[in-house]
Enzyme design. Structure first.
Site, short mmCIF file in Angstrom:
data_model
loop_
_atom_site.label_atom_id
_atom_site.label_comp_id
_atom_site.label_asym_id
_atom_site.label_seq_id
_atom_site.Cartn_x
_atom_site.Cartn_y
_atom_site.Cartn_z
N LEU A 96 0.87 -1.16 0.02
CA LEU A 96 0.00 -0.03 0.05
C LEU A 96 1.01 1.38 0.17
O LEU A 96 1.82 1.38 0.81
CB LEU A 96 -0.98 0.01 1.23
CG LEU A 96 -2.12 -0.72 1.22
CD1 LEU A 96 -2.96 -0.47 2.56
CD2 LEU A 96 -3.23 0.05 0.02
N ASP A 97 0.50 2.29 -0.92
CA ASP A 97 1.43 3.45 -0.97
C ASP A 97 1.48 4.23 0.32
O ASP A 97 0.23 4.05 1.20
CB ASP A 97 0.93 4.33 -1.99
CG ASP A 97 1.24 3.71 -3.54
OD1 ASP A 97 2.06 3.12 -3.40
OD2 ASP A 97 0.47 4.43 -4.40
N PRO A 98 2.36 4.86 0.85
CA PRO A 98 2.37 5.47 1.96
C PRO A 98 0.92 6.48 2.41
O PRO A 98 0.78 6.50 3.40
CB PRO A 98 3.69 6.42 2.12
CG PRO A 98 4.60 5.40 1.16
CD PRO A 98 3.86 4.80 0.15
N PHE A 99 0.48 7.16 1.23
CA PHE A 99 -0.47 7.95 1.51
C PHE A 99 -1.98 7.24 1.66
O PHE A 99 -2.72 7.66 1.83
CB PHE A 99 -0.50 8.93 0.28
CG PHE A 99 -1.59 8.58 -0.95
CD1 PHE A 99 -2.81 9.43 -0.75
CD2 PHE A 99 -1.26 7.72 -1.72
CE1 PHE A 99 -3.51 9.13 -1.94
CE2 PHE A 99 -2.20 7.60 -2.79
CZ PHE A 99 -3.56 8.32 -2.78
N ALA A 100 -1.87 5.71 1.49
CA ALA A 100 -3.08 5.38 1.43
C ALA A 100 -3.37 4.49 2.77
O ALA A 100 -2.29 4.21 3.42
CB ALA A 100 -2.91 4.07 0.38
#
Length: 335
Positions: free
Chosen positions: A72-76
């Protein structure tokens, strides 16, 4: 004449102390790592990478072996199943599984990364230009099999280096389109310029790219304002814990109790129960003729989860073949 021998022996002065340097006390040895087998349904917070989340949870369990089941991307935010011990043998299944997301798409604003972490490169007002009927028509174009060009800001590698490193250096590389499947795409709400959607998709789908492509289809551009994963294969956010909740669960044994068992990853497969002797043969890699042995088997060809009948212990997975032949696939060493 004074005897300084005792004083000198009791209070030795090292060369470092004479030079004004402090001597650090030796660190306490780390407690030995203990086997941990199971799955943590983690609700990952915004701003933390999947690998950092895994490292923190692994430390809380003092576990020797762990892995996550899809970045999962850090912003997600949202569901990040973490596998420990024998569960890591089955993590690939979740990497291959369909995923479900809820996302907020900011229409009318494009960024160079396709999400909130990038720089704005184009803006257009959409309050009047885009309505719900247009959005529904655009969304219909992205249901089913589609092709996506992976973003430059992604972890895909070229010549051993992630694409995002090229992007940060201002380099754009050609990328081949990939075939993915959008199983479902629905609108949860629209209050211009924010469009909230729910997506269930195949592995390898970039929701950032889907948001950008929706913006292009509407003629206004878009980027992803927020992303939350709510499902991975048969697993959902129900029962998921934050890192803070997991830390507060208590000591290692209490935290272990919060894990799903290893077969929590395998619930979508039919179950086969083996008597002890057949279980022993299965664990030795032997193919078993279940019908001949009088063992009930589902009318099914494919992957099954296999248990020892006497104590309900998971033995691993097998392939149920023609004529009810059971072939071992992945075995659990703790069986």
């Amino acid at each position: 004449m004074a005897d300084n021998t005792t004083a000198d022996a009791a209070s030795p002065i090292s060369g470092n102390e004479k030079r004004g340097k402090r001597i650090q006390a030796p660190r306490a040895p780390r407690p030995p790592r203990v086997p941990v087998h199971g799955v943590l349904l983690l609700d990952k917070p915004v701003g933390l990478s999947s690998n950092d989340a895994l490292i923190r949870a692994k430390r809380m369990l003092n576990a020797p072996k762990a892995g996550h089941t899809g970045t999962l991307d850090p912003f997600a935010t949202g569901l990040l199943p973490l596998c420990f011990g024998e569960a890591t043998k089955f993590s690939q299944d979740l990497l291959e599984a369909d995923k479900t997301y809820e996302a907020v798409v900011h229409l009318g604003v494009k960024t160079d990364t396709g999400d909130t972490e990038g720089q704005v490169i184009a803006e257009r007002a959409v309050d009047v230009d885009v309505d719900i009927a247009q959005i529904e028509a655009a969304m219909a174009r992205f249901r089913g099999p589609i092709s996506q060009v992976p973003p430059m800001h992604s972890a895909l590698k070229r010549d051993g280096k992630p694409l995002y490193e090229y992007a940060r250096a201002g380099i754009t590389l050609e990328r081949e389109a990939r075939d993915v499947v959008i199983h479902s795409l629905e609108m949860l709400g629209y209050q211009a310029p924010m469009l909230t959607i729910r997506v269930t998709c195949s592995k390898g789908t970039y929701i950032r790219v889907l948001g950008e492509d929706l913006g292009e289809a509407l003629g206004c551009g878009a980027h992803l304002n927020a992303l939350r994963r709510t499902g991975v294969g048969p697993l959902s956010l129900q029962g998921a814990m934050t890192l803070e909740q997991f830390d507060a669960a208590g000591e290692v044994e209490q935290r272990k109790a919060a894990l799903l068992p290893v077969d929590g990853l395998l619930q979508s497969f039919p179950a086969v129960q083996l008597p002890d002797e057949l279980a022993r043969r299965f664990l030795h890699g032997q193919r078993l003729p279940l019908a001949k042995e009088g063992v009930a088997a589902p009318e099914y060809s494919g992957r099954v989860r296999v248990y020892r009948e006497s104590d309900a212990v998971l033995l691993g997975t097998g392939l149920l073949q023609e004529y009810s032949i059971l072939a071992p696939e992945r075995l659990v060493s703790t069986a």
